[in-house]
Design a protein around this motif. Structure first.
Motif, PDB file in Angstrom:
ATOM      1  N   ASP A 418       0.864  -1.188   0.000  1.00 37.08           N
ATOM      2  CA  ASP A 418       0.000   0.000   0.000  1.00 37.08           C
ATOM      3  C   ASP A 418       0.898   1.236   0.000  1.00 37.08           C
ATOM      4  O   ASP A 418       1.624   1.500   0.956  1.00 37.08           O
ATOM      5  N   ARG A 419       0.843   2.000  -1.091  1.00 35.21           N
ATOM      6  CA  ARG A 419       1.764   3.131  -1.266  1.00 35.21           C
ATOM      7  C   ARG A 419       1.640   4.169  -0.157  1.00 35.21           C
ATOM      8  O   ARG A 419       2.645   4.697   0.339  1.00 35.21           O
ATOM      9  N   GLU A 420       0.419   4.505   0.241  1.00 40.25           N
ATOM     10  CA  GLU A 420       0.220   5.521   1.280  1.00 40.25           C
ATOM     11  C   GLU A 420       0.845   5.075   2.603  1.00 40.25           C
ATOM     12  O   GLU A 420       1.474   5.869   3.303  1.00 40.25           O
ATOM     13  N   ILE A 421       0.678   3.801   2.920  1.00 39.08           N
ATOM     14  CA  ILE A 421       1.225   3.276   4.173  1.00 39.08           C
ATOM     15  C   ILE A 421       2.746   3.280   4.134  1.00 39.08           C
ATOM     16  O   ILE A 421       3.415   3.705   5.090  1.00 39.08           O
ATOM     17  N   VAL A 422       3.331   2.817   3.032  1.00 37.46           N
ATOM     18  CA  VAL A 422       4.790   2.773   2.916  1.00 37.46           C
ATOM     19  C   VAL A 422       5.375   4.173   2.949  1.00 37.46           C
ATOM     20  O   VAL A 422       6.400   4.424   3.604  1.00 37.46           O
ATOM     21  N   LYS A 427       8.740   8.015   5.906  1.00 38.50           N
ATOM     22  CA  LYS A 427       8.879   9.387   6.398  1.00 38.50           C
ATOM     23  C   LYS A 427       9.213   9.380   7.896  1.00 38.50           C
ATOM     24  O   LYS A 427       9.867  10.291   8.395  1.00 38.50           O
ATOM     25  N   GLN A 428       8.754   8.340   8.585  1.00 35.53           N
ATOM     26  CA  GLN A 428       9.055   8.214  10.009  1.00 35.53           C
ATOM     27  C   GLN A 428      10.400   7.560  10.231  1.00 35.53           C
ATOM     28  O   GLN A 428      11.152   7.941  11.112  1.00 35.53           O
ATOM     29  N   GLU A 445       9.170   8.999  -5.458  1.00 34.47           N
ATOM     30  CA  GLU A 445       8.699   9.765  -4.306  1.00 34.47           C
ATOM     31  C   GLU A 445       8.940   8.999  -2.995  1.00 34.47           C
ATOM     32  O   GLU A 445       9.361   9.584  -1.994  1.00 34.47           O
ATOM     33  N   VAL A 446       8.704   7.702  -3.030  1.00 37.54           N
ATOM     34  CA  VAL A 446       8.891   6.887  -1.830  1.00 37.54           C
ATOM     35  C   VAL A 446      10.366   6.843  -1.440  1.00 37.54           C
ATOM     36  O   VAL A 446      10.722   7.036  -0.274  1.00 37.54           O
ATOM     37  N   VAL A 447      11.228   6.597  -2.432  1.00 33.82           N
ATOM     38  CA  VAL A 447      12.668   6.505  -2.155  1.00 33.82           C
ATOM     39  C   VAL A 447      13.213   7.856  -1.695  1.00 33.82           C
ATOM     40  O   VAL A 447      14.026   7.926  -0.763  1.00 33.82           O
ATOM     41  N   MET A 448      12.766   8.940  -2.323  1.00 29.41           N
ATOM     42  CA  MET A 448      13.232  10.275  -1.931  1.00 29.41           C
ATOM     43  C   MET A 448      12.846  10.571  -0.477  1.00 29.41           C
ATOM     44  O   MET A 448      13.637  11.107   0.306  1.00 29.41           O
ATOM     45  N   ALA A 449      11.625  10.189  -0.091  1.00 28.34           N
ATOM     46  CA  ALA A 449      11.177  10.402   1.289  1.00 28.34           C
ATOM     47  C   ALA A 449      12.029   9.590   2.267  1.00 28.34           C
ATOM     48  O   ALA A 449      12.374  10.052   3.353  1.00 28.34           O
ATOM     49  N   ALA A 450      12.387   8.383   1.848  1.00 27.76           N
ATOM     50  CA  ALA A 450      13.189   7.514   2.709  1.00 27.76           C
ATOM     51  C   ALA A 450      14.589   8.076   2.924  1.00 27.76           C
ATOM     52  O   ALA A 450      15.071   8.143   4.061  1.00 27.76           O
ATOM     53  N   VAL A 451      15.280   8.487   1.844  1.00 33.75           N
ATOM     54  CA  VAL A 451      16.652   8.991   1.989  1.00 33.75           C
ATOM     55  C   VAL A 451      16.693  10.358   2.647  1.00 33.75           C
ATOM     56  O   VAL A 451      17.700  10.729   3.257  1.00 33.75           O
ATOM     57  N   LYS A 452      15.628  11.115   2.546  1.00 40.75           N
ATOM     58  CA  LYS A 452      15.564  12.388   3.256  1.00 40.75           C
ATOM     59  C   LYS A 452      15.551  12.147   4.764  1.00 40.75           C
ATOM     60  O   LYS A 452      16.137  12.894   5.536  1.00 40.75           O
TER      61      LYS A 452
END
Length: 476
Positions: A418-422, A427-428, A445-452
Motif C-alpha cells: 500500500d503506497r500511502e502506508i509505505v 517518512k518516520q 517519491e517513496v525513495v526520496m522520502a526515505a533517503v531524506k
C-alpha cells in the motif's frame, strides 16, 4: 462483615482482613511493639549489671536492630585499608564501614561519608558518634529507621527524631517515650505515614488534629485512633477518601451513612461489596460508581444486573462490563451494540445470536479488527465483513507507522504494498524501505522520502533509484 478482633492483648485487627493479611499485620505490629519496648530499655552503661527483664529487653533490641540490618556485601576494605581509599569506597557503599578499623569507624568525616550513602551504616560507627547529633541527623535523613542505632540520649533529641520521622514516619517507634507524647513530633510522623499513629502516646490518639492528619495520610490509621473517632463523621470520611477499607473501622451507624458510603465508593468501587445490599441498590450510591467504572456492575445486586438501563450505563463506560450483565441482556441488541461501540472486542461476551448480527459485527470491527474472530462462522466469510476488517486493519497500520515506521515489518503482504502506508512509514524511518515491495522501492517519491529521513536507506532502493543523481545527492 466488619468488626475487630484482639490478639496478643494489645493489638486490634479488622475482621474484614483476609487471614494472610491478619498474619502479616500481626507479625509486623508485634515486632514493632517489641522494638518500642526494646528502645525503652534502661541503658546498661548507666545501670551496670542488668536484671533478667532488662536482659530480655536488651535481647529484643538486638533482634529489632537485626531486622533492619542491610544484607552484607563482599568487603572491599579491611582494617588496614588507607583512609583515602576507605573514603572513596564508603561513598559508593556505606556498609563497607563495617569492615574498616575501629579508628576509622570513630572518624567523623569517614562515618558521615558512609551515612550519606546508607543511613544504616550508623550501626558500625563508634559509640561516641552514635551519640553525635550531626552524625545521627545525617543517618536518619537518609533513612529514618537508622535511628534504631542511635544512642538513648539522641533518641530523646527532638530535632533528630523529627528529621527521622519526616523521612519515615515509622521511625517514631524508636523515639524516646517522652517524644512519642510530643504533638509536633507525632504530627510530623503521621503526615509522612498515618500508621505511625500506632506508636503515639494515647493522649495524642485522642487529639483530633493528629488523627485527621493521620487518616488523610492513610485511612487505615483510623484503626489506631481513639474509639471515639470511629463515630466522628468528618474523620471517617477523610479516612475512606484515603483508603476505602477504613469503612470497616467506622461504627455501624456511619457504615450506613450515605455521605460516608459515597465517599468510600468514590475512592474505590470495591467498597460496593462491603456495604449493605439496600445501599448498593440506591442510585445515589451505585450510579457515580458506574459512571466512573463500568466494572462496578459486578458488585450490584442480581436485580440491577438484569436492569437494562443500569447495564447500558455500565457498558457505555466500559464495554467489558457486559460480562457481569444478566444472560438475557447479553442477547439484547441495544446493550450489545453499546458494549461493542465502546470496545469491539466485547463482541466475544455477547450471546451467539448477537455475534451473528451483521450490524453489530461490523460496528465491533470498526473498533477492533480482532473482533472478527468472535463473529459467527457465516459472517466471517461475509464480503462486507471481510472488507470492513481490511479497512480497519489498514487504518490501524497507517496510524501505527506514523508513530513507528517499523510497524510496517509486521504488516501483511497486501498492506506492505500500500503506497500511502509505505510512504508514511519511510517518512518516520527511512530504513523501513527494506520491507517495501520492489515496485515501491523504485518509486521515486517513496525513495526520496526515505533517503531524506535517513541517507542510509539508499542501500534498500531499487538499482534504478541508486543511479538517480538527485536521490543520491539527497542521500549523501
Amino acid at each position: 462483615r466488619f468488626g475487630t478482633r484482639q490478639l496478643d492483648n494489645s493489638i486490634v485487627f479488622p475482621l474484614h482482613l483476609a487471614p494472610w493479611q491478619l498474619a502479616s499485620t500481626a507479625n509486623g505490629l508485634v515486632a514493632q511493639r517489641d522494638m518500642v519496648a526494646a528502645s525503652e530499655a534502661p541503658d546498661k552503661t548507666e545501670l551496670g549489671a542488668t536484671t533478667g527483664e532488662e536482659s530480655e529487653n536488651a535481647e529484643a533490641e538486638v533482634e529489632a536492630k537485626g531486622e533492619w540490618e542491610s544484607t552484607e556485601k563482599p568487603n572491599q576494605v579491611n582494617e588496614n585499608t588507607p583512609r583515602e581509599t576507605v573514603l572513596i569506597v564508603v561513598a559508593r557503599d556505606g556498609n563497607q564501614l563495617g569492615y574498616t578499623s575501629a579508628e576509622l569507624r570513630a572518624d567523623k568525616e569517614v562515618v558521615l561519608t558512609a551515612l550519606k550513602q546508607d543511613g544504616h551504616a550508623l550501626q558500625y560507627a563508634s559509640e561516641d558518634l552514635k551519640n553525635d547529633q550531626d552524625v545521627v541527623l545525617q543517618a536518619v535523613s537518609q533513612d529514618g529507621h537508622a535511628m534504631v542505632y542511635a544512642s538513648t540520649a539522641i533518641r530523646a533529641n527532638k530535632a533528630v527524631v523529627i528529621a527521622a520521622v519526616q523521612q519515615d514516619g515509622h521511625a517514631l517507634v524508636f523515639a524516646d517515650a517522652a517524644l512519642r507524647s510530643d504533638r509536633d513530633v507525632v504530627l510530623a510522623a503521621v503526615e509522612q505515614d498515618g500508621n505511625a499513629l500506632s506508636y503515639a502516646a494515647n493522649s495524642l490518639k485522642q487529639d483530633r488534629k493528629v488523627v485527621l492528619e493521620a487518616v488523610r495520610s492513610t485511612g487505615h490509621a483510623l484503626l489506631f485512633a481513639d474509639d471515639a473517632f470511629r463515630a466522628d463523621r468528618e474523620v471517617v470520611i477523610e479516612a475512606v477518601q484515603s483508603n476505602w477499607q477504613a469503612l470497616g473501622y467506622a461504627t455501624p451507624e456511619l457504615r450506613r451513612d450515605k455521605a460516608v458510603v459515597r465517599a468510600a465508593v468514590a475512592t474505590n468501587r470495591q467498597a460496593l461489596a462491603a456495604i449493605a445490599e439496600d445501599l448498593r441498590d440506591d442510585p445515589e450510591i451505585y450510579r457515580p460508581a458506574l459512571q466512573a467504572d463500568g466494572h462496578a456492575l459486578v458488585f450490584l445486586s442480581e436485580r440491577l444486573r438484569a436492569d437494562k438501563a443500569v447495564v447500558l450505563e455500565a457498558v457505555h463506560q466500559d464495554g467489558h462490563a457486559l460480562s457481569y450483565a444478566a444472560e438475557e441482556l447479553k442477547n439484547d441488541r441495544d446493550v450489545v451494540m453499546g458494549a461493542v461501540s465502546e470496545d469491539g472486542l466485547t463482541l466475544g461476551l455477547a450471546a451467539p445470536e448477537m455475534r451473528a448480527d451483521k450490524a453489530i459485527v461490523l460496528r465491533a470491527i470498526e473498533g477492533s479488527v480482532k473482533a472478527r474472530d468472535n463473529a459467527s462462522e457465516e459472517l466471517k466469510k461475509d464480503e462486507d465483513v471481510q472488507e470492513a476488517t481490511l479497512a480497519t486493519e489498514r487504518g490501524a497500520l497507517l496510524a501505527a507507522v506514523k508513530l513507528d515506521g517499523y510497524a510496517l515489518r509486521s504488516a501483511c503482504k497486501r498492506l506492505r504494498a500500500d503506497r500511502e502506508i509505505v510512504l508514511a512509514a519511510v517518512k518516520q524511518n527511512g530504513k523501513v524501505l527494506v520491507f517495501a515491495p520492489e515496485e515501491l522501492r523504485k518509486d521515486r517519491e517513496v525513495v526520496m522520502a526515505a533517503v531524506k529521513q535517513n541517507g542510509k536507506a539508499l542501500v534498500f532502493a531499487h538499482a534504478d533509484m541508486k543511479s538517480n543523481k538527485e536521490i543520491v545527492l539527497e542521500a549523501v
